[in-house]
Every structure is written in C-alpha cells, then in structure tokens.
Write a protein that holds these residues in place. Structure first.
Motif, PDB file in Angstrom:
ATOM      1  N   ALA A 105      24.342  29.619  11.462  1.00 40.90           N
ATOM      2  CA  ALA A 105      24.206  30.866  12.222  1.00 40.90           C
ATOM      3  C   ALA A 105      25.483  31.685  12.150  1.00 40.90           C
ATOM      4  O   ALA A 105      25.449  32.913  12.005  1.00 40.90           O
ATOM      5  N   SER A 106      26.627  31.004  12.252  1.00 45.15           N
ATOM      6  CA  SER A 106      27.907  31.699  12.138  1.00 45.15           C
ATOM      7  C   SER A 106      28.048  32.346  10.769  1.00 45.15           C
ATOM      8  O   SER A 106      28.491  33.500  10.644  1.00 45.15           O
ATOM      9  N   ALA A 107      27.669  31.613   9.723  1.00 43.66           N
ATOM     10  CA  ALA A 107      27.785  32.141   8.356  1.00 43.66           C
ATOM     11  C   ALA A 107      26.897  33.361   8.167  1.00 43.66           C
ATOM     12  O   ALA A 107      27.287  34.326   7.506  1.00 43.66           O
ATOM     13  N   ARG A 108      25.703  33.327   8.741  1.00 44.08           N
ATOM     14  CA  ARG A 108      24.808  34.490   8.604  1.00 44.08           C
ATOM     15  C   ARG A 108      25.421  35.724   9.254  1.00 44.08           C
ATOM     16  O   ARG A 108      25.345  36.833   8.701  1.00 44.08           O
ATOM     17  N   ALA A 123      34.822  34.637  -3.233  1.00 39.43           N
ATOM     18  CA  ALA A 123      35.491  33.695  -4.127  1.00 39.43           C
ATOM     19  C   ALA A 123      35.895  32.459  -3.338  1.00 39.43           C
ATOM     20  O   ALA A 123      36.229  32.533  -2.158  1.00 39.43           O
ATOM     21  N   GLY A 124      35.864  31.317  -4.006  1.00 41.71           N
ATOM     22  CA  GLY A 124      36.236  30.061  -3.376  1.00 41.71           C
ATOM     23  C   GLY A 124      35.027  29.153  -3.228  1.00 41.71           C
ATOM     24  O   GLY A 124      33.906  29.615  -3.024  1.00 41.71           O
ATOM     25  N   GLU A 125      35.270  27.856  -3.322  1.00 48.71           N
ATOM     26  CA  GLU A 125      34.176  26.880  -3.253  1.00 48.71           C
ATOM     27  C   GLU A 125      33.692  26.714  -1.819  1.00 48.71           C
ATOM     28  O   GLU A 125      34.486  26.470  -0.900  1.00 48.71           O
ATOM     29  N   LEU A 126      32.390  26.812  -1.629  1.00 47.61           N
ATOM     30  CA  LEU A 126      31.774  26.606  -0.326  1.00 47.61           C
ATOM     31  C   LEU A 126      31.139  25.226  -0.300  1.00 47.61           C
ATOM     32  O   LEU A 126      30.297  24.911  -1.143  1.00 47.61           O
ATOM     33  N   GLY A 127      31.516  24.412   0.680  1.00 46.18           N
ATOM     34  CA  GLY A 127      31.064  23.031   0.702  1.00 46.18           C
ATOM     35  C   GLY A 127      29.954  22.729   1.689  1.00 46.18           C
ATOM     36  O   GLY A 127      29.301  21.693   1.581  1.00 46.18           O
ATOM     37  N   ARG A 128      29.741  23.603   2.662  1.00 53.26           N
ATOM     38  CA  ARG A 128      28.712  23.352   3.669  1.00 53.26           C
ATOM     39  C   ARG A 128      27.374  23.930   3.192  1.00 53.26           C
ATOM     40  O   ARG A 128      27.278  25.127   2.948  1.00 53.26           O
ATOM     41  N   PRO A 129      26.330  23.107   3.067  1.00 54.82           N
ATOM     42  CA  PRO A 129      25.035  23.619   2.600  1.00 54.82           C
ATOM     43  C   PRO A 129      24.501  24.771   3.437  1.00 54.82           C
ATOM     44  O   PRO A 129      23.921  25.714   2.898  1.00 54.82           O
ATOM     45  N   ALA A 130      24.684  24.708   4.753  1.00 51.98           N
ATOM     46  CA  ALA A 130      24.173  25.773   5.615  1.00 51.98           C
ATOM     47  C   ALA A 130      24.873  27.092   5.337  1.00 51.98           C
ATOM     48  O   ALA A 130      24.263  28.166   5.398  1.00 51.98           O
ATOM     49  N   VAL A 131      26.162  27.020   5.027  1.00 55.41           N
ATOM     50  CA  VAL A 131      26.928  28.229   4.713  1.00 55.41           C
ATOM     51  C   VAL A 131      26.506  28.778   3.352  1.00 55.41           C
ATOM     52  O   VAL A 131      26.267  29.978   3.193  1.00 55.41           O
ATOM     53  N   LEU A 132      26.404  27.900   2.376  1.00 53.61           N
ATOM     54  CA  LEU A 132      26.002  28.328   1.040  1.00 53.61           C
ATOM     55  C   LEU A 132      24.600  28.929   1.070  1.00 53.61           C
ATOM     56  O   LEU A 132      24.325  29.927   0.384  1.00 53.61           O
ATOM     57  N   ASP A 133      23.722  28.375   1.888  1.00 57.93           N
ATOM     58  CA  ASP A 133      22.370  28.918   2.005  1.00 57.93           C
ATOM     59  C   ASP A 133      22.395  30.334   2.581  1.00 57.93           C
ATOM     60  O   ASP A 133      21.655  31.209   2.108  1.00 57.93           O
ATOM     61  N   ALA A 134      23.253  30.573   3.576  1.00 57.23           N
ATOM     62  CA  ALA A 134      23.351  31.909   4.174  1.00 57.23           C
ATOM     63  C   ALA A 134      23.831  32.924   3.147  1.00 57.23           C
ATOM     64  O   ALA A 134      23.344  34.061   3.098  1.00 57.23           O
ATOM     65  N   VAL A 135      24.784  32.525   2.316  1.00 58.21           N
ATOM     66  CA  VAL A 135      25.313  33.416   1.284  1.00 58.21           C
ATOM     67  C   VAL A 135      24.240  33.726   0.244  1.00 58.21           C
ATOM     68  O   VAL A 135      24.027  34.888  -0.126  1.00 58.21           O
ATOM     69  N   ARG A 136      23.543  32.715  -0.200  1.00 61.43           N
ATOM     70  CA  ARG A 136      22.528  32.909  -1.242  1.00 61.43           C
ATOM     71  C   ARG A 136      21.349  33.719  -0.730  1.00 61.43           C
ATOM     72  O   ARG A 136      20.805  34.548  -1.463  1.00 61.43           O
ATOM     73  N   ARG A 137      20.943  33.497   0.509  1.00 61.24           N
ATOM     74  CA  ARG A 137      19.820  34.249   1.064  1.00 61.24           C
ATOM     75  C   ARG A 137      20.124  35.740   1.164  1.00 61.24           C
ATOM     76  O   ARG A 137      19.229  36.581   1.073  1.00 61.24           O
ATOM     77  N   ALA A 138      21.390  36.065   1.352  1.00 61.18           N
ATOM     78  CA  ALA A 138      21.790  37.476   1.417  1.00 61.18           C
ATOM     79  C   ALA A 138      21.899  38.097   0.034  1.00 61.18           C
ATOM     80  O   ALA A 138      22.071  39.314  -0.082  1.00 61.18           O
ATOM     81  N   GLY A 139      21.812  37.275  -1.020  1.00 61.02           N
ATOM     82  CA  GLY A 139      21.942  37.784  -2.374  1.00 61.02           C
ATOM     83  C   GLY A 139      23.370  37.901  -2.851  1.00 61.02           C
ATOM     84  O   GLY A 139      23.617  38.418  -3.948  1.00 61.02           O
ATOM     85  N   MET A 140      24.321  37.431  -2.046  1.00 63.59           N
ATOM     86  CA  MET A 140      25.722  37.510  -2.440  1.00 63.59           C
ATOM     87  C   MET A 140      26.033  36.471  -3.512  1.00 63.59           C
ATOM     88  O   MET A 140      25.482  35.373  -3.508  1.00 63.59           O
ATOM     89  N   ALA A 141      26.931  36.826  -4.406  1.00 60.59           N
ATOM     90  CA  ALA A 141      27.358  35.918  -5.467  1.00 60.59           C
ATOM     91  C   ALA A 141      28.563  35.107  -5.002  1.00 60.59           C
ATOM     92  O   ALA A 141      29.278  35.485  -4.072  1.00 60.59           O
TER      93      ALA A 141
END
Length: 225
Positions: A105-108, A123-141
C-alpha cells in the motif's frame, strides 16, 4: 484511437532543437509521430486532442527507487494526523509494524507521488514483491544502477540533475517504432510528461513538482486536477 498531445514547447531530450507548439501523435501504446501541432492535426483530423500548458518532455527516471519505495513509508491520508504526510524513514519507519500488505500500500502511494513528478521509471534493485508489483502495475520501468546515487533522496528526479537530459529515461523518438504484431518497442513507446513551465531552465529551477500530466505507454496515469 489516435490522440495528439500538444504543448507550448516540446523538448525531445537529446540534441534536437526544442519545438514551439510541438506535439506527439499517440497510437495506442506507441508514439506515431513527433512534430508541429498544426501538421499533425492536419494529417490526422479525427484524432482526439489534449492541449497542455508548458513543456512536453520525455518521462523522467528517479534514481532512488529502493530508498523511496523500500526504505520509506508513505502514510495513508487517513494516518495524516498521527504520521503526517511526508515519507517516514529511519527511526520513524522502524517504529511502525510493517507487513507485506502495508509495504504494498505504501509503494502504491509512493508510485502515485512519483508519477505526479513526471517519473516513469526507477533505478535500483527492488527486493520486496509487493513493492515490485506496485511499480509494474503502474507501468513504470525499472533500471539497474551500479551504486546508490550521491545526494539527498528526493521524489524530484531533477533535484540533483544539471540538465533535463540527465534525468530522462530516454529521448522522444522522431517517430514510433512498432513490430509486426503492433506492439511498440521501447524506442517508440508513448511515455512522456508535461510540466507547467515555459522552458527547460525554469523546469530545472522549479523542479518536477510542476508536472501537470504523465503518460505511460499511451495511458494518462497522472493529471493535475
């Protein structure tokens, strides 16, 4: 549907000159053309037109992906009385009971704040699946980085940039590039931002908080109300 996004000034993010009254023609996910608004409108009279004030640029890359999304908590507006509205880090973050759901929720919320600054990639490696999911759902690279960047972590990708070219994910194409399947390649994807400033110098001075619109893969994902 074809859409023309027109602005007072178009900046491609490379050595091509800025274009007063410039526009981009968007066809689905792809940029089909970049040029003067009058020419694009005459060639495509049935296209929907979105007119924006200020400067249309490529989307921005924020170098502080992990710092902003995995090492900071973006409070829910309902928590404002208790936690405030700014991202929490350090001891304030350590005092919170963080779960995977709360990180997501914070990542969203953090991603929405980034989009409101014209950011389309981190830029930078994201290790938390919930955070990576929020980024990908927004379409961000997501982009790799060799080391944490110098300077103070900021939602504004322009805060430490000496020029706009340093902060963009990639220059605008001169025309969209599509595969035989109709899927745009990265060079021609319709991803850009618009800032309510008259020129690049003013943008660097006032920062990316002047963003009025962000488009990712042809979708209007942020619009200042």
């Amino acid at each position: 549907m074809l859409t023309i996004h027109a602005a007072d000034l178009l900046v491609t993010g490379d050595r091509r000159p800025s274009l007063p009254g410039g526009a981009v023609l968007v066809d689905g996910r792809a940029i089909a053309a970049v040029g003067p608004y009058e020419e694009l409108a005459a060639a495509h009279p049935t296209a929907r037109v979105r007119r924006w004030p200020g400067l249309l640029t490529p989307g921005l890359l924020n170098p502080y992906g992990p710092e902003l999304l995995e090492h900071a908590y973006h409070p829910d507006p309902r928590e404002a009385d208790e936690l405030g509205t700014e991202p929490l880090t350090g001891e304030a973050l350590a005092a919170l009971a963080m779960t995977d759901a709360r990180w997501g929720a914070s990542a969203r919320r953090g991603v929405q704040r980034m989009l409101a600054h014209g950011t389309v990639a981190v830029a930078g490696e994201l290790g938390r699946p919930a955070v990576l999911d929020a980024v990908r759902r927004a379409g961000m690279a997501t982009e790799p980085r060799l080391a944490p960047p110098a300077g103070r972590t900021s939602l504004d990708p322009l805060a430490s940039a000496r020029s706009l070219a340093e902060a963009v994910i990639r220059p605008l194409p001169s025309a969209g590039v599509a595969t035989s399947t109709g899927v745009a390649t990265s060079a021609g994807v319709a991803t850009f931002a618009v800032f309510d400033v008259p020129d690049e110098a003013t943008l660097l001075e006032r920062g990316a908080a002047t963003c009025v619109a962000t488009v990712v893969a042809g979708r209007l994902v942020h619009r200042r109300r």
